[in-house]
Design an enzyme around this catalytic site. Structure first.
Site, short mmCIF file in Angstrom:
data_model
loop_
_atom_site.label_atom_id
_atom_site.label_comp_id
_atom_site.label_asym_id
_atom_site.label_seq_id
_atom_site.Cartn_x
_atom_site.Cartn_y
_atom_site.Cartn_z
N TYR A 298 40.66 37.42 30.48
CA TYR A 298 41.38 36.58 29.51
C TYR A 298 40.75 36.65 28.12
CZ TYR A 298 44.04 34.43 33.32
OH TYR A 298 44.89 34.21 34.38
N LYS B 139 34.63 39.07 43.27
CA LYS B 139 34.96 40.33 43.92
C LYS B 139 33.79 41.27 43.59
CE LYS B 139 37.93 42.90 46.22
NZ LYS B 139 38.24 42.68 47.64
N ASP C 98 39.74 37.73 47.83
CA ASP C 98 40.86 38.01 48.74
C ASP C 98 40.69 37.22 50.05
OD1 ASP C 98 38.63 39.62 48.94
OD2 ASP C 98 39.70 41.42 49.58
N ASP D 258 42.54 30.86 38.01
CA ASP D 258 43.94 30.62 37.66
C ASP D 258 44.83 30.81 38.89
OD1 ASP D 258 45.93 29.97 35.93
OD2 ASP D 258 45.93 31.84 34.81
#
Ligand code: NAI
Length: 337
Positions: A123, A170, A203, A227
């Site tokens: 972002y 991740k 995930d 988000d």
């Protein structure tokens, strides 16, 4: 007397901010409201998505309640929300996810709070068109940015007697960026020996939350994952109409719902104002009006214990105005009890 900057925003924004200001006024607190514009309506009126006078007002009063805004897609516009969060360095986006009353939901017990880093990651808006067939976006993660959001999550855990913080990354794939976020969280965790740091990949976390959200409490994560997981969380409790949030910096705090401007239902008296009511409760908590903040949360539970009070997004029939009227009446009863 303290002043709160009110930014109605776009789409359903004016309807739900009107409802929320009405609800806040009914509390008779020594608070003034000063209205300013931002978003598509501001662009039309002033040629700017975030007029300077709005920035100046937020800087002056240091506290704002904001409706959702529409950022025009394309046309070189930077997201209004991203710009605002970066301008005031609102590094912590705090989003509680709790089930209320009898709102239909998959799990009865959901009590999560997401600590989302709010100024970095993909972002940061550093994108480059390499050729007609290729575009790049740069992911920015700093140790300073990662440490301060981790500290915010651990301080919350400490203050609320919680046993663990779950950090979501991740880092197995993005070894440098997500690796740095994770490593920073580990370093902060050492300063809180009574609180465990649980590490989960994003995930896997998405699946875990859908399977059994009751296993989790405080989620610490980066901007993009935060988000996505907040909307997933909203889905667990009956929808976006119930998910509030706060954007906190060192001095300035801006309170807003998780949801967007919902153009599909704007101007139709169909919006559920509860998420903004709960964001206002977080605002009152920040201003140390603990009793009133708690009363709003209690009132949400009471009002939403009766399906006849549901707005359309929750499967009911009430419009924004009627729901607000019932809510305010009940709130008065809660405070007078
Ligand atoms: P959205 O959150 O506005 O809407 C998604 C769906 O949820 C729609 O079907 C909408 O009707 C429903 N919904 C959302 N809030 C609701 C409420 N309070 N009551 C009843 N139903 C509600 O997301 P979408 O459609 O992706 O975005 C629309 C616009 O909002 C875009 O321009 C986006 O940039 C902006 N946006 C602004 C945000 C902010 O200002 N904080 C946050 C997210 C999106």
């Amino acid at each position: 007397m303290r002043t709160i900057v009110i930014i109605p925003g776009d789409g359903i924004g004016p309807e739900i901010t009107d409802a929320t200001v009405e609800m806040l006024k009914s509390l008779n607190l020594p608070i003034d409201f000063e209205y300013h514009t931002m978003g598509a309506n501001a662009l039309e009126a002033t040629g700017e998505l975030i007029p300077q006078e709005t920035i100046d007002a937020i800087a002056k009063y240091e506290i704002a309640l904001k409706g959702p805004v529409t950022t025009p897609i394309g046309g070189g516009f930077r997201s209004v929300n991203v710009t605002l969060r970066r301008h005031f360095d609102l590094f912590a986006n705090i989003r509680p996810i709790r089930g209320f009353g009898k709102v239909p939901r998959r799990y009865d017990k959901v009590d999560l709070i997401i600590f989302r880093e709010n100024t970095e990651d993909l972002y940061a808006g550093i994108e480059e068109q390499i050729s007609e067939d290729e575009a790049h976006s740069i992911k920015v993660i700093t140790a300073k940015g990662s440490r301060r959001i981790a500290k915010a999550a651990f301080e919350y855990a400490l203050a609320h007697n919680k046993e663990k913080v779950t950090v979501v990354t991740k880092a197995n794939i993005m070894k440098l960026t997500d690796g740095l976020f994770l490593e920073s969280a580990r370093k902060v965790a050492i300063q809180y020996p009574g609180i465990a740091l649980e590490e989960i990949l994003v995930d896997h976390m998405a699946m875990e939350l859908v399977l059994d959200p009751s296993k989790y409490g405080i989620i610490l994560t980066e901007n993009l994952y935060g988000d996505i997981l907040s909307d997933l969380g909203a889905g667990l409790i009956g929808g976006l109409g119930l998910a509030p949030g706060a954007n906190m910096g060192k001095d300035v705090a801006v309170f807003e719902a998780v949801h967007g401007s919902a153009p599909d239902i704007a101007g139709k008296d169909l919006a559920n104002p509860t998420a903004l009511f709960l964001s206002a409760a977080m605002l009152l908590d920040h201003m140390k009006y603990y009793k009133e903040a708690q009363a709003i949360t209690t009132c949400c539970n009471l009002v939403l214990s009766q399906p006849s009070n549901f707005t359309r997004d929750l499967g009911g029939k009430l419009g924004t105005k009627e729901y607000t009227k019932i809510f305010i009446k009940r709130l008065r009863e809660v405070l007078n009890a």
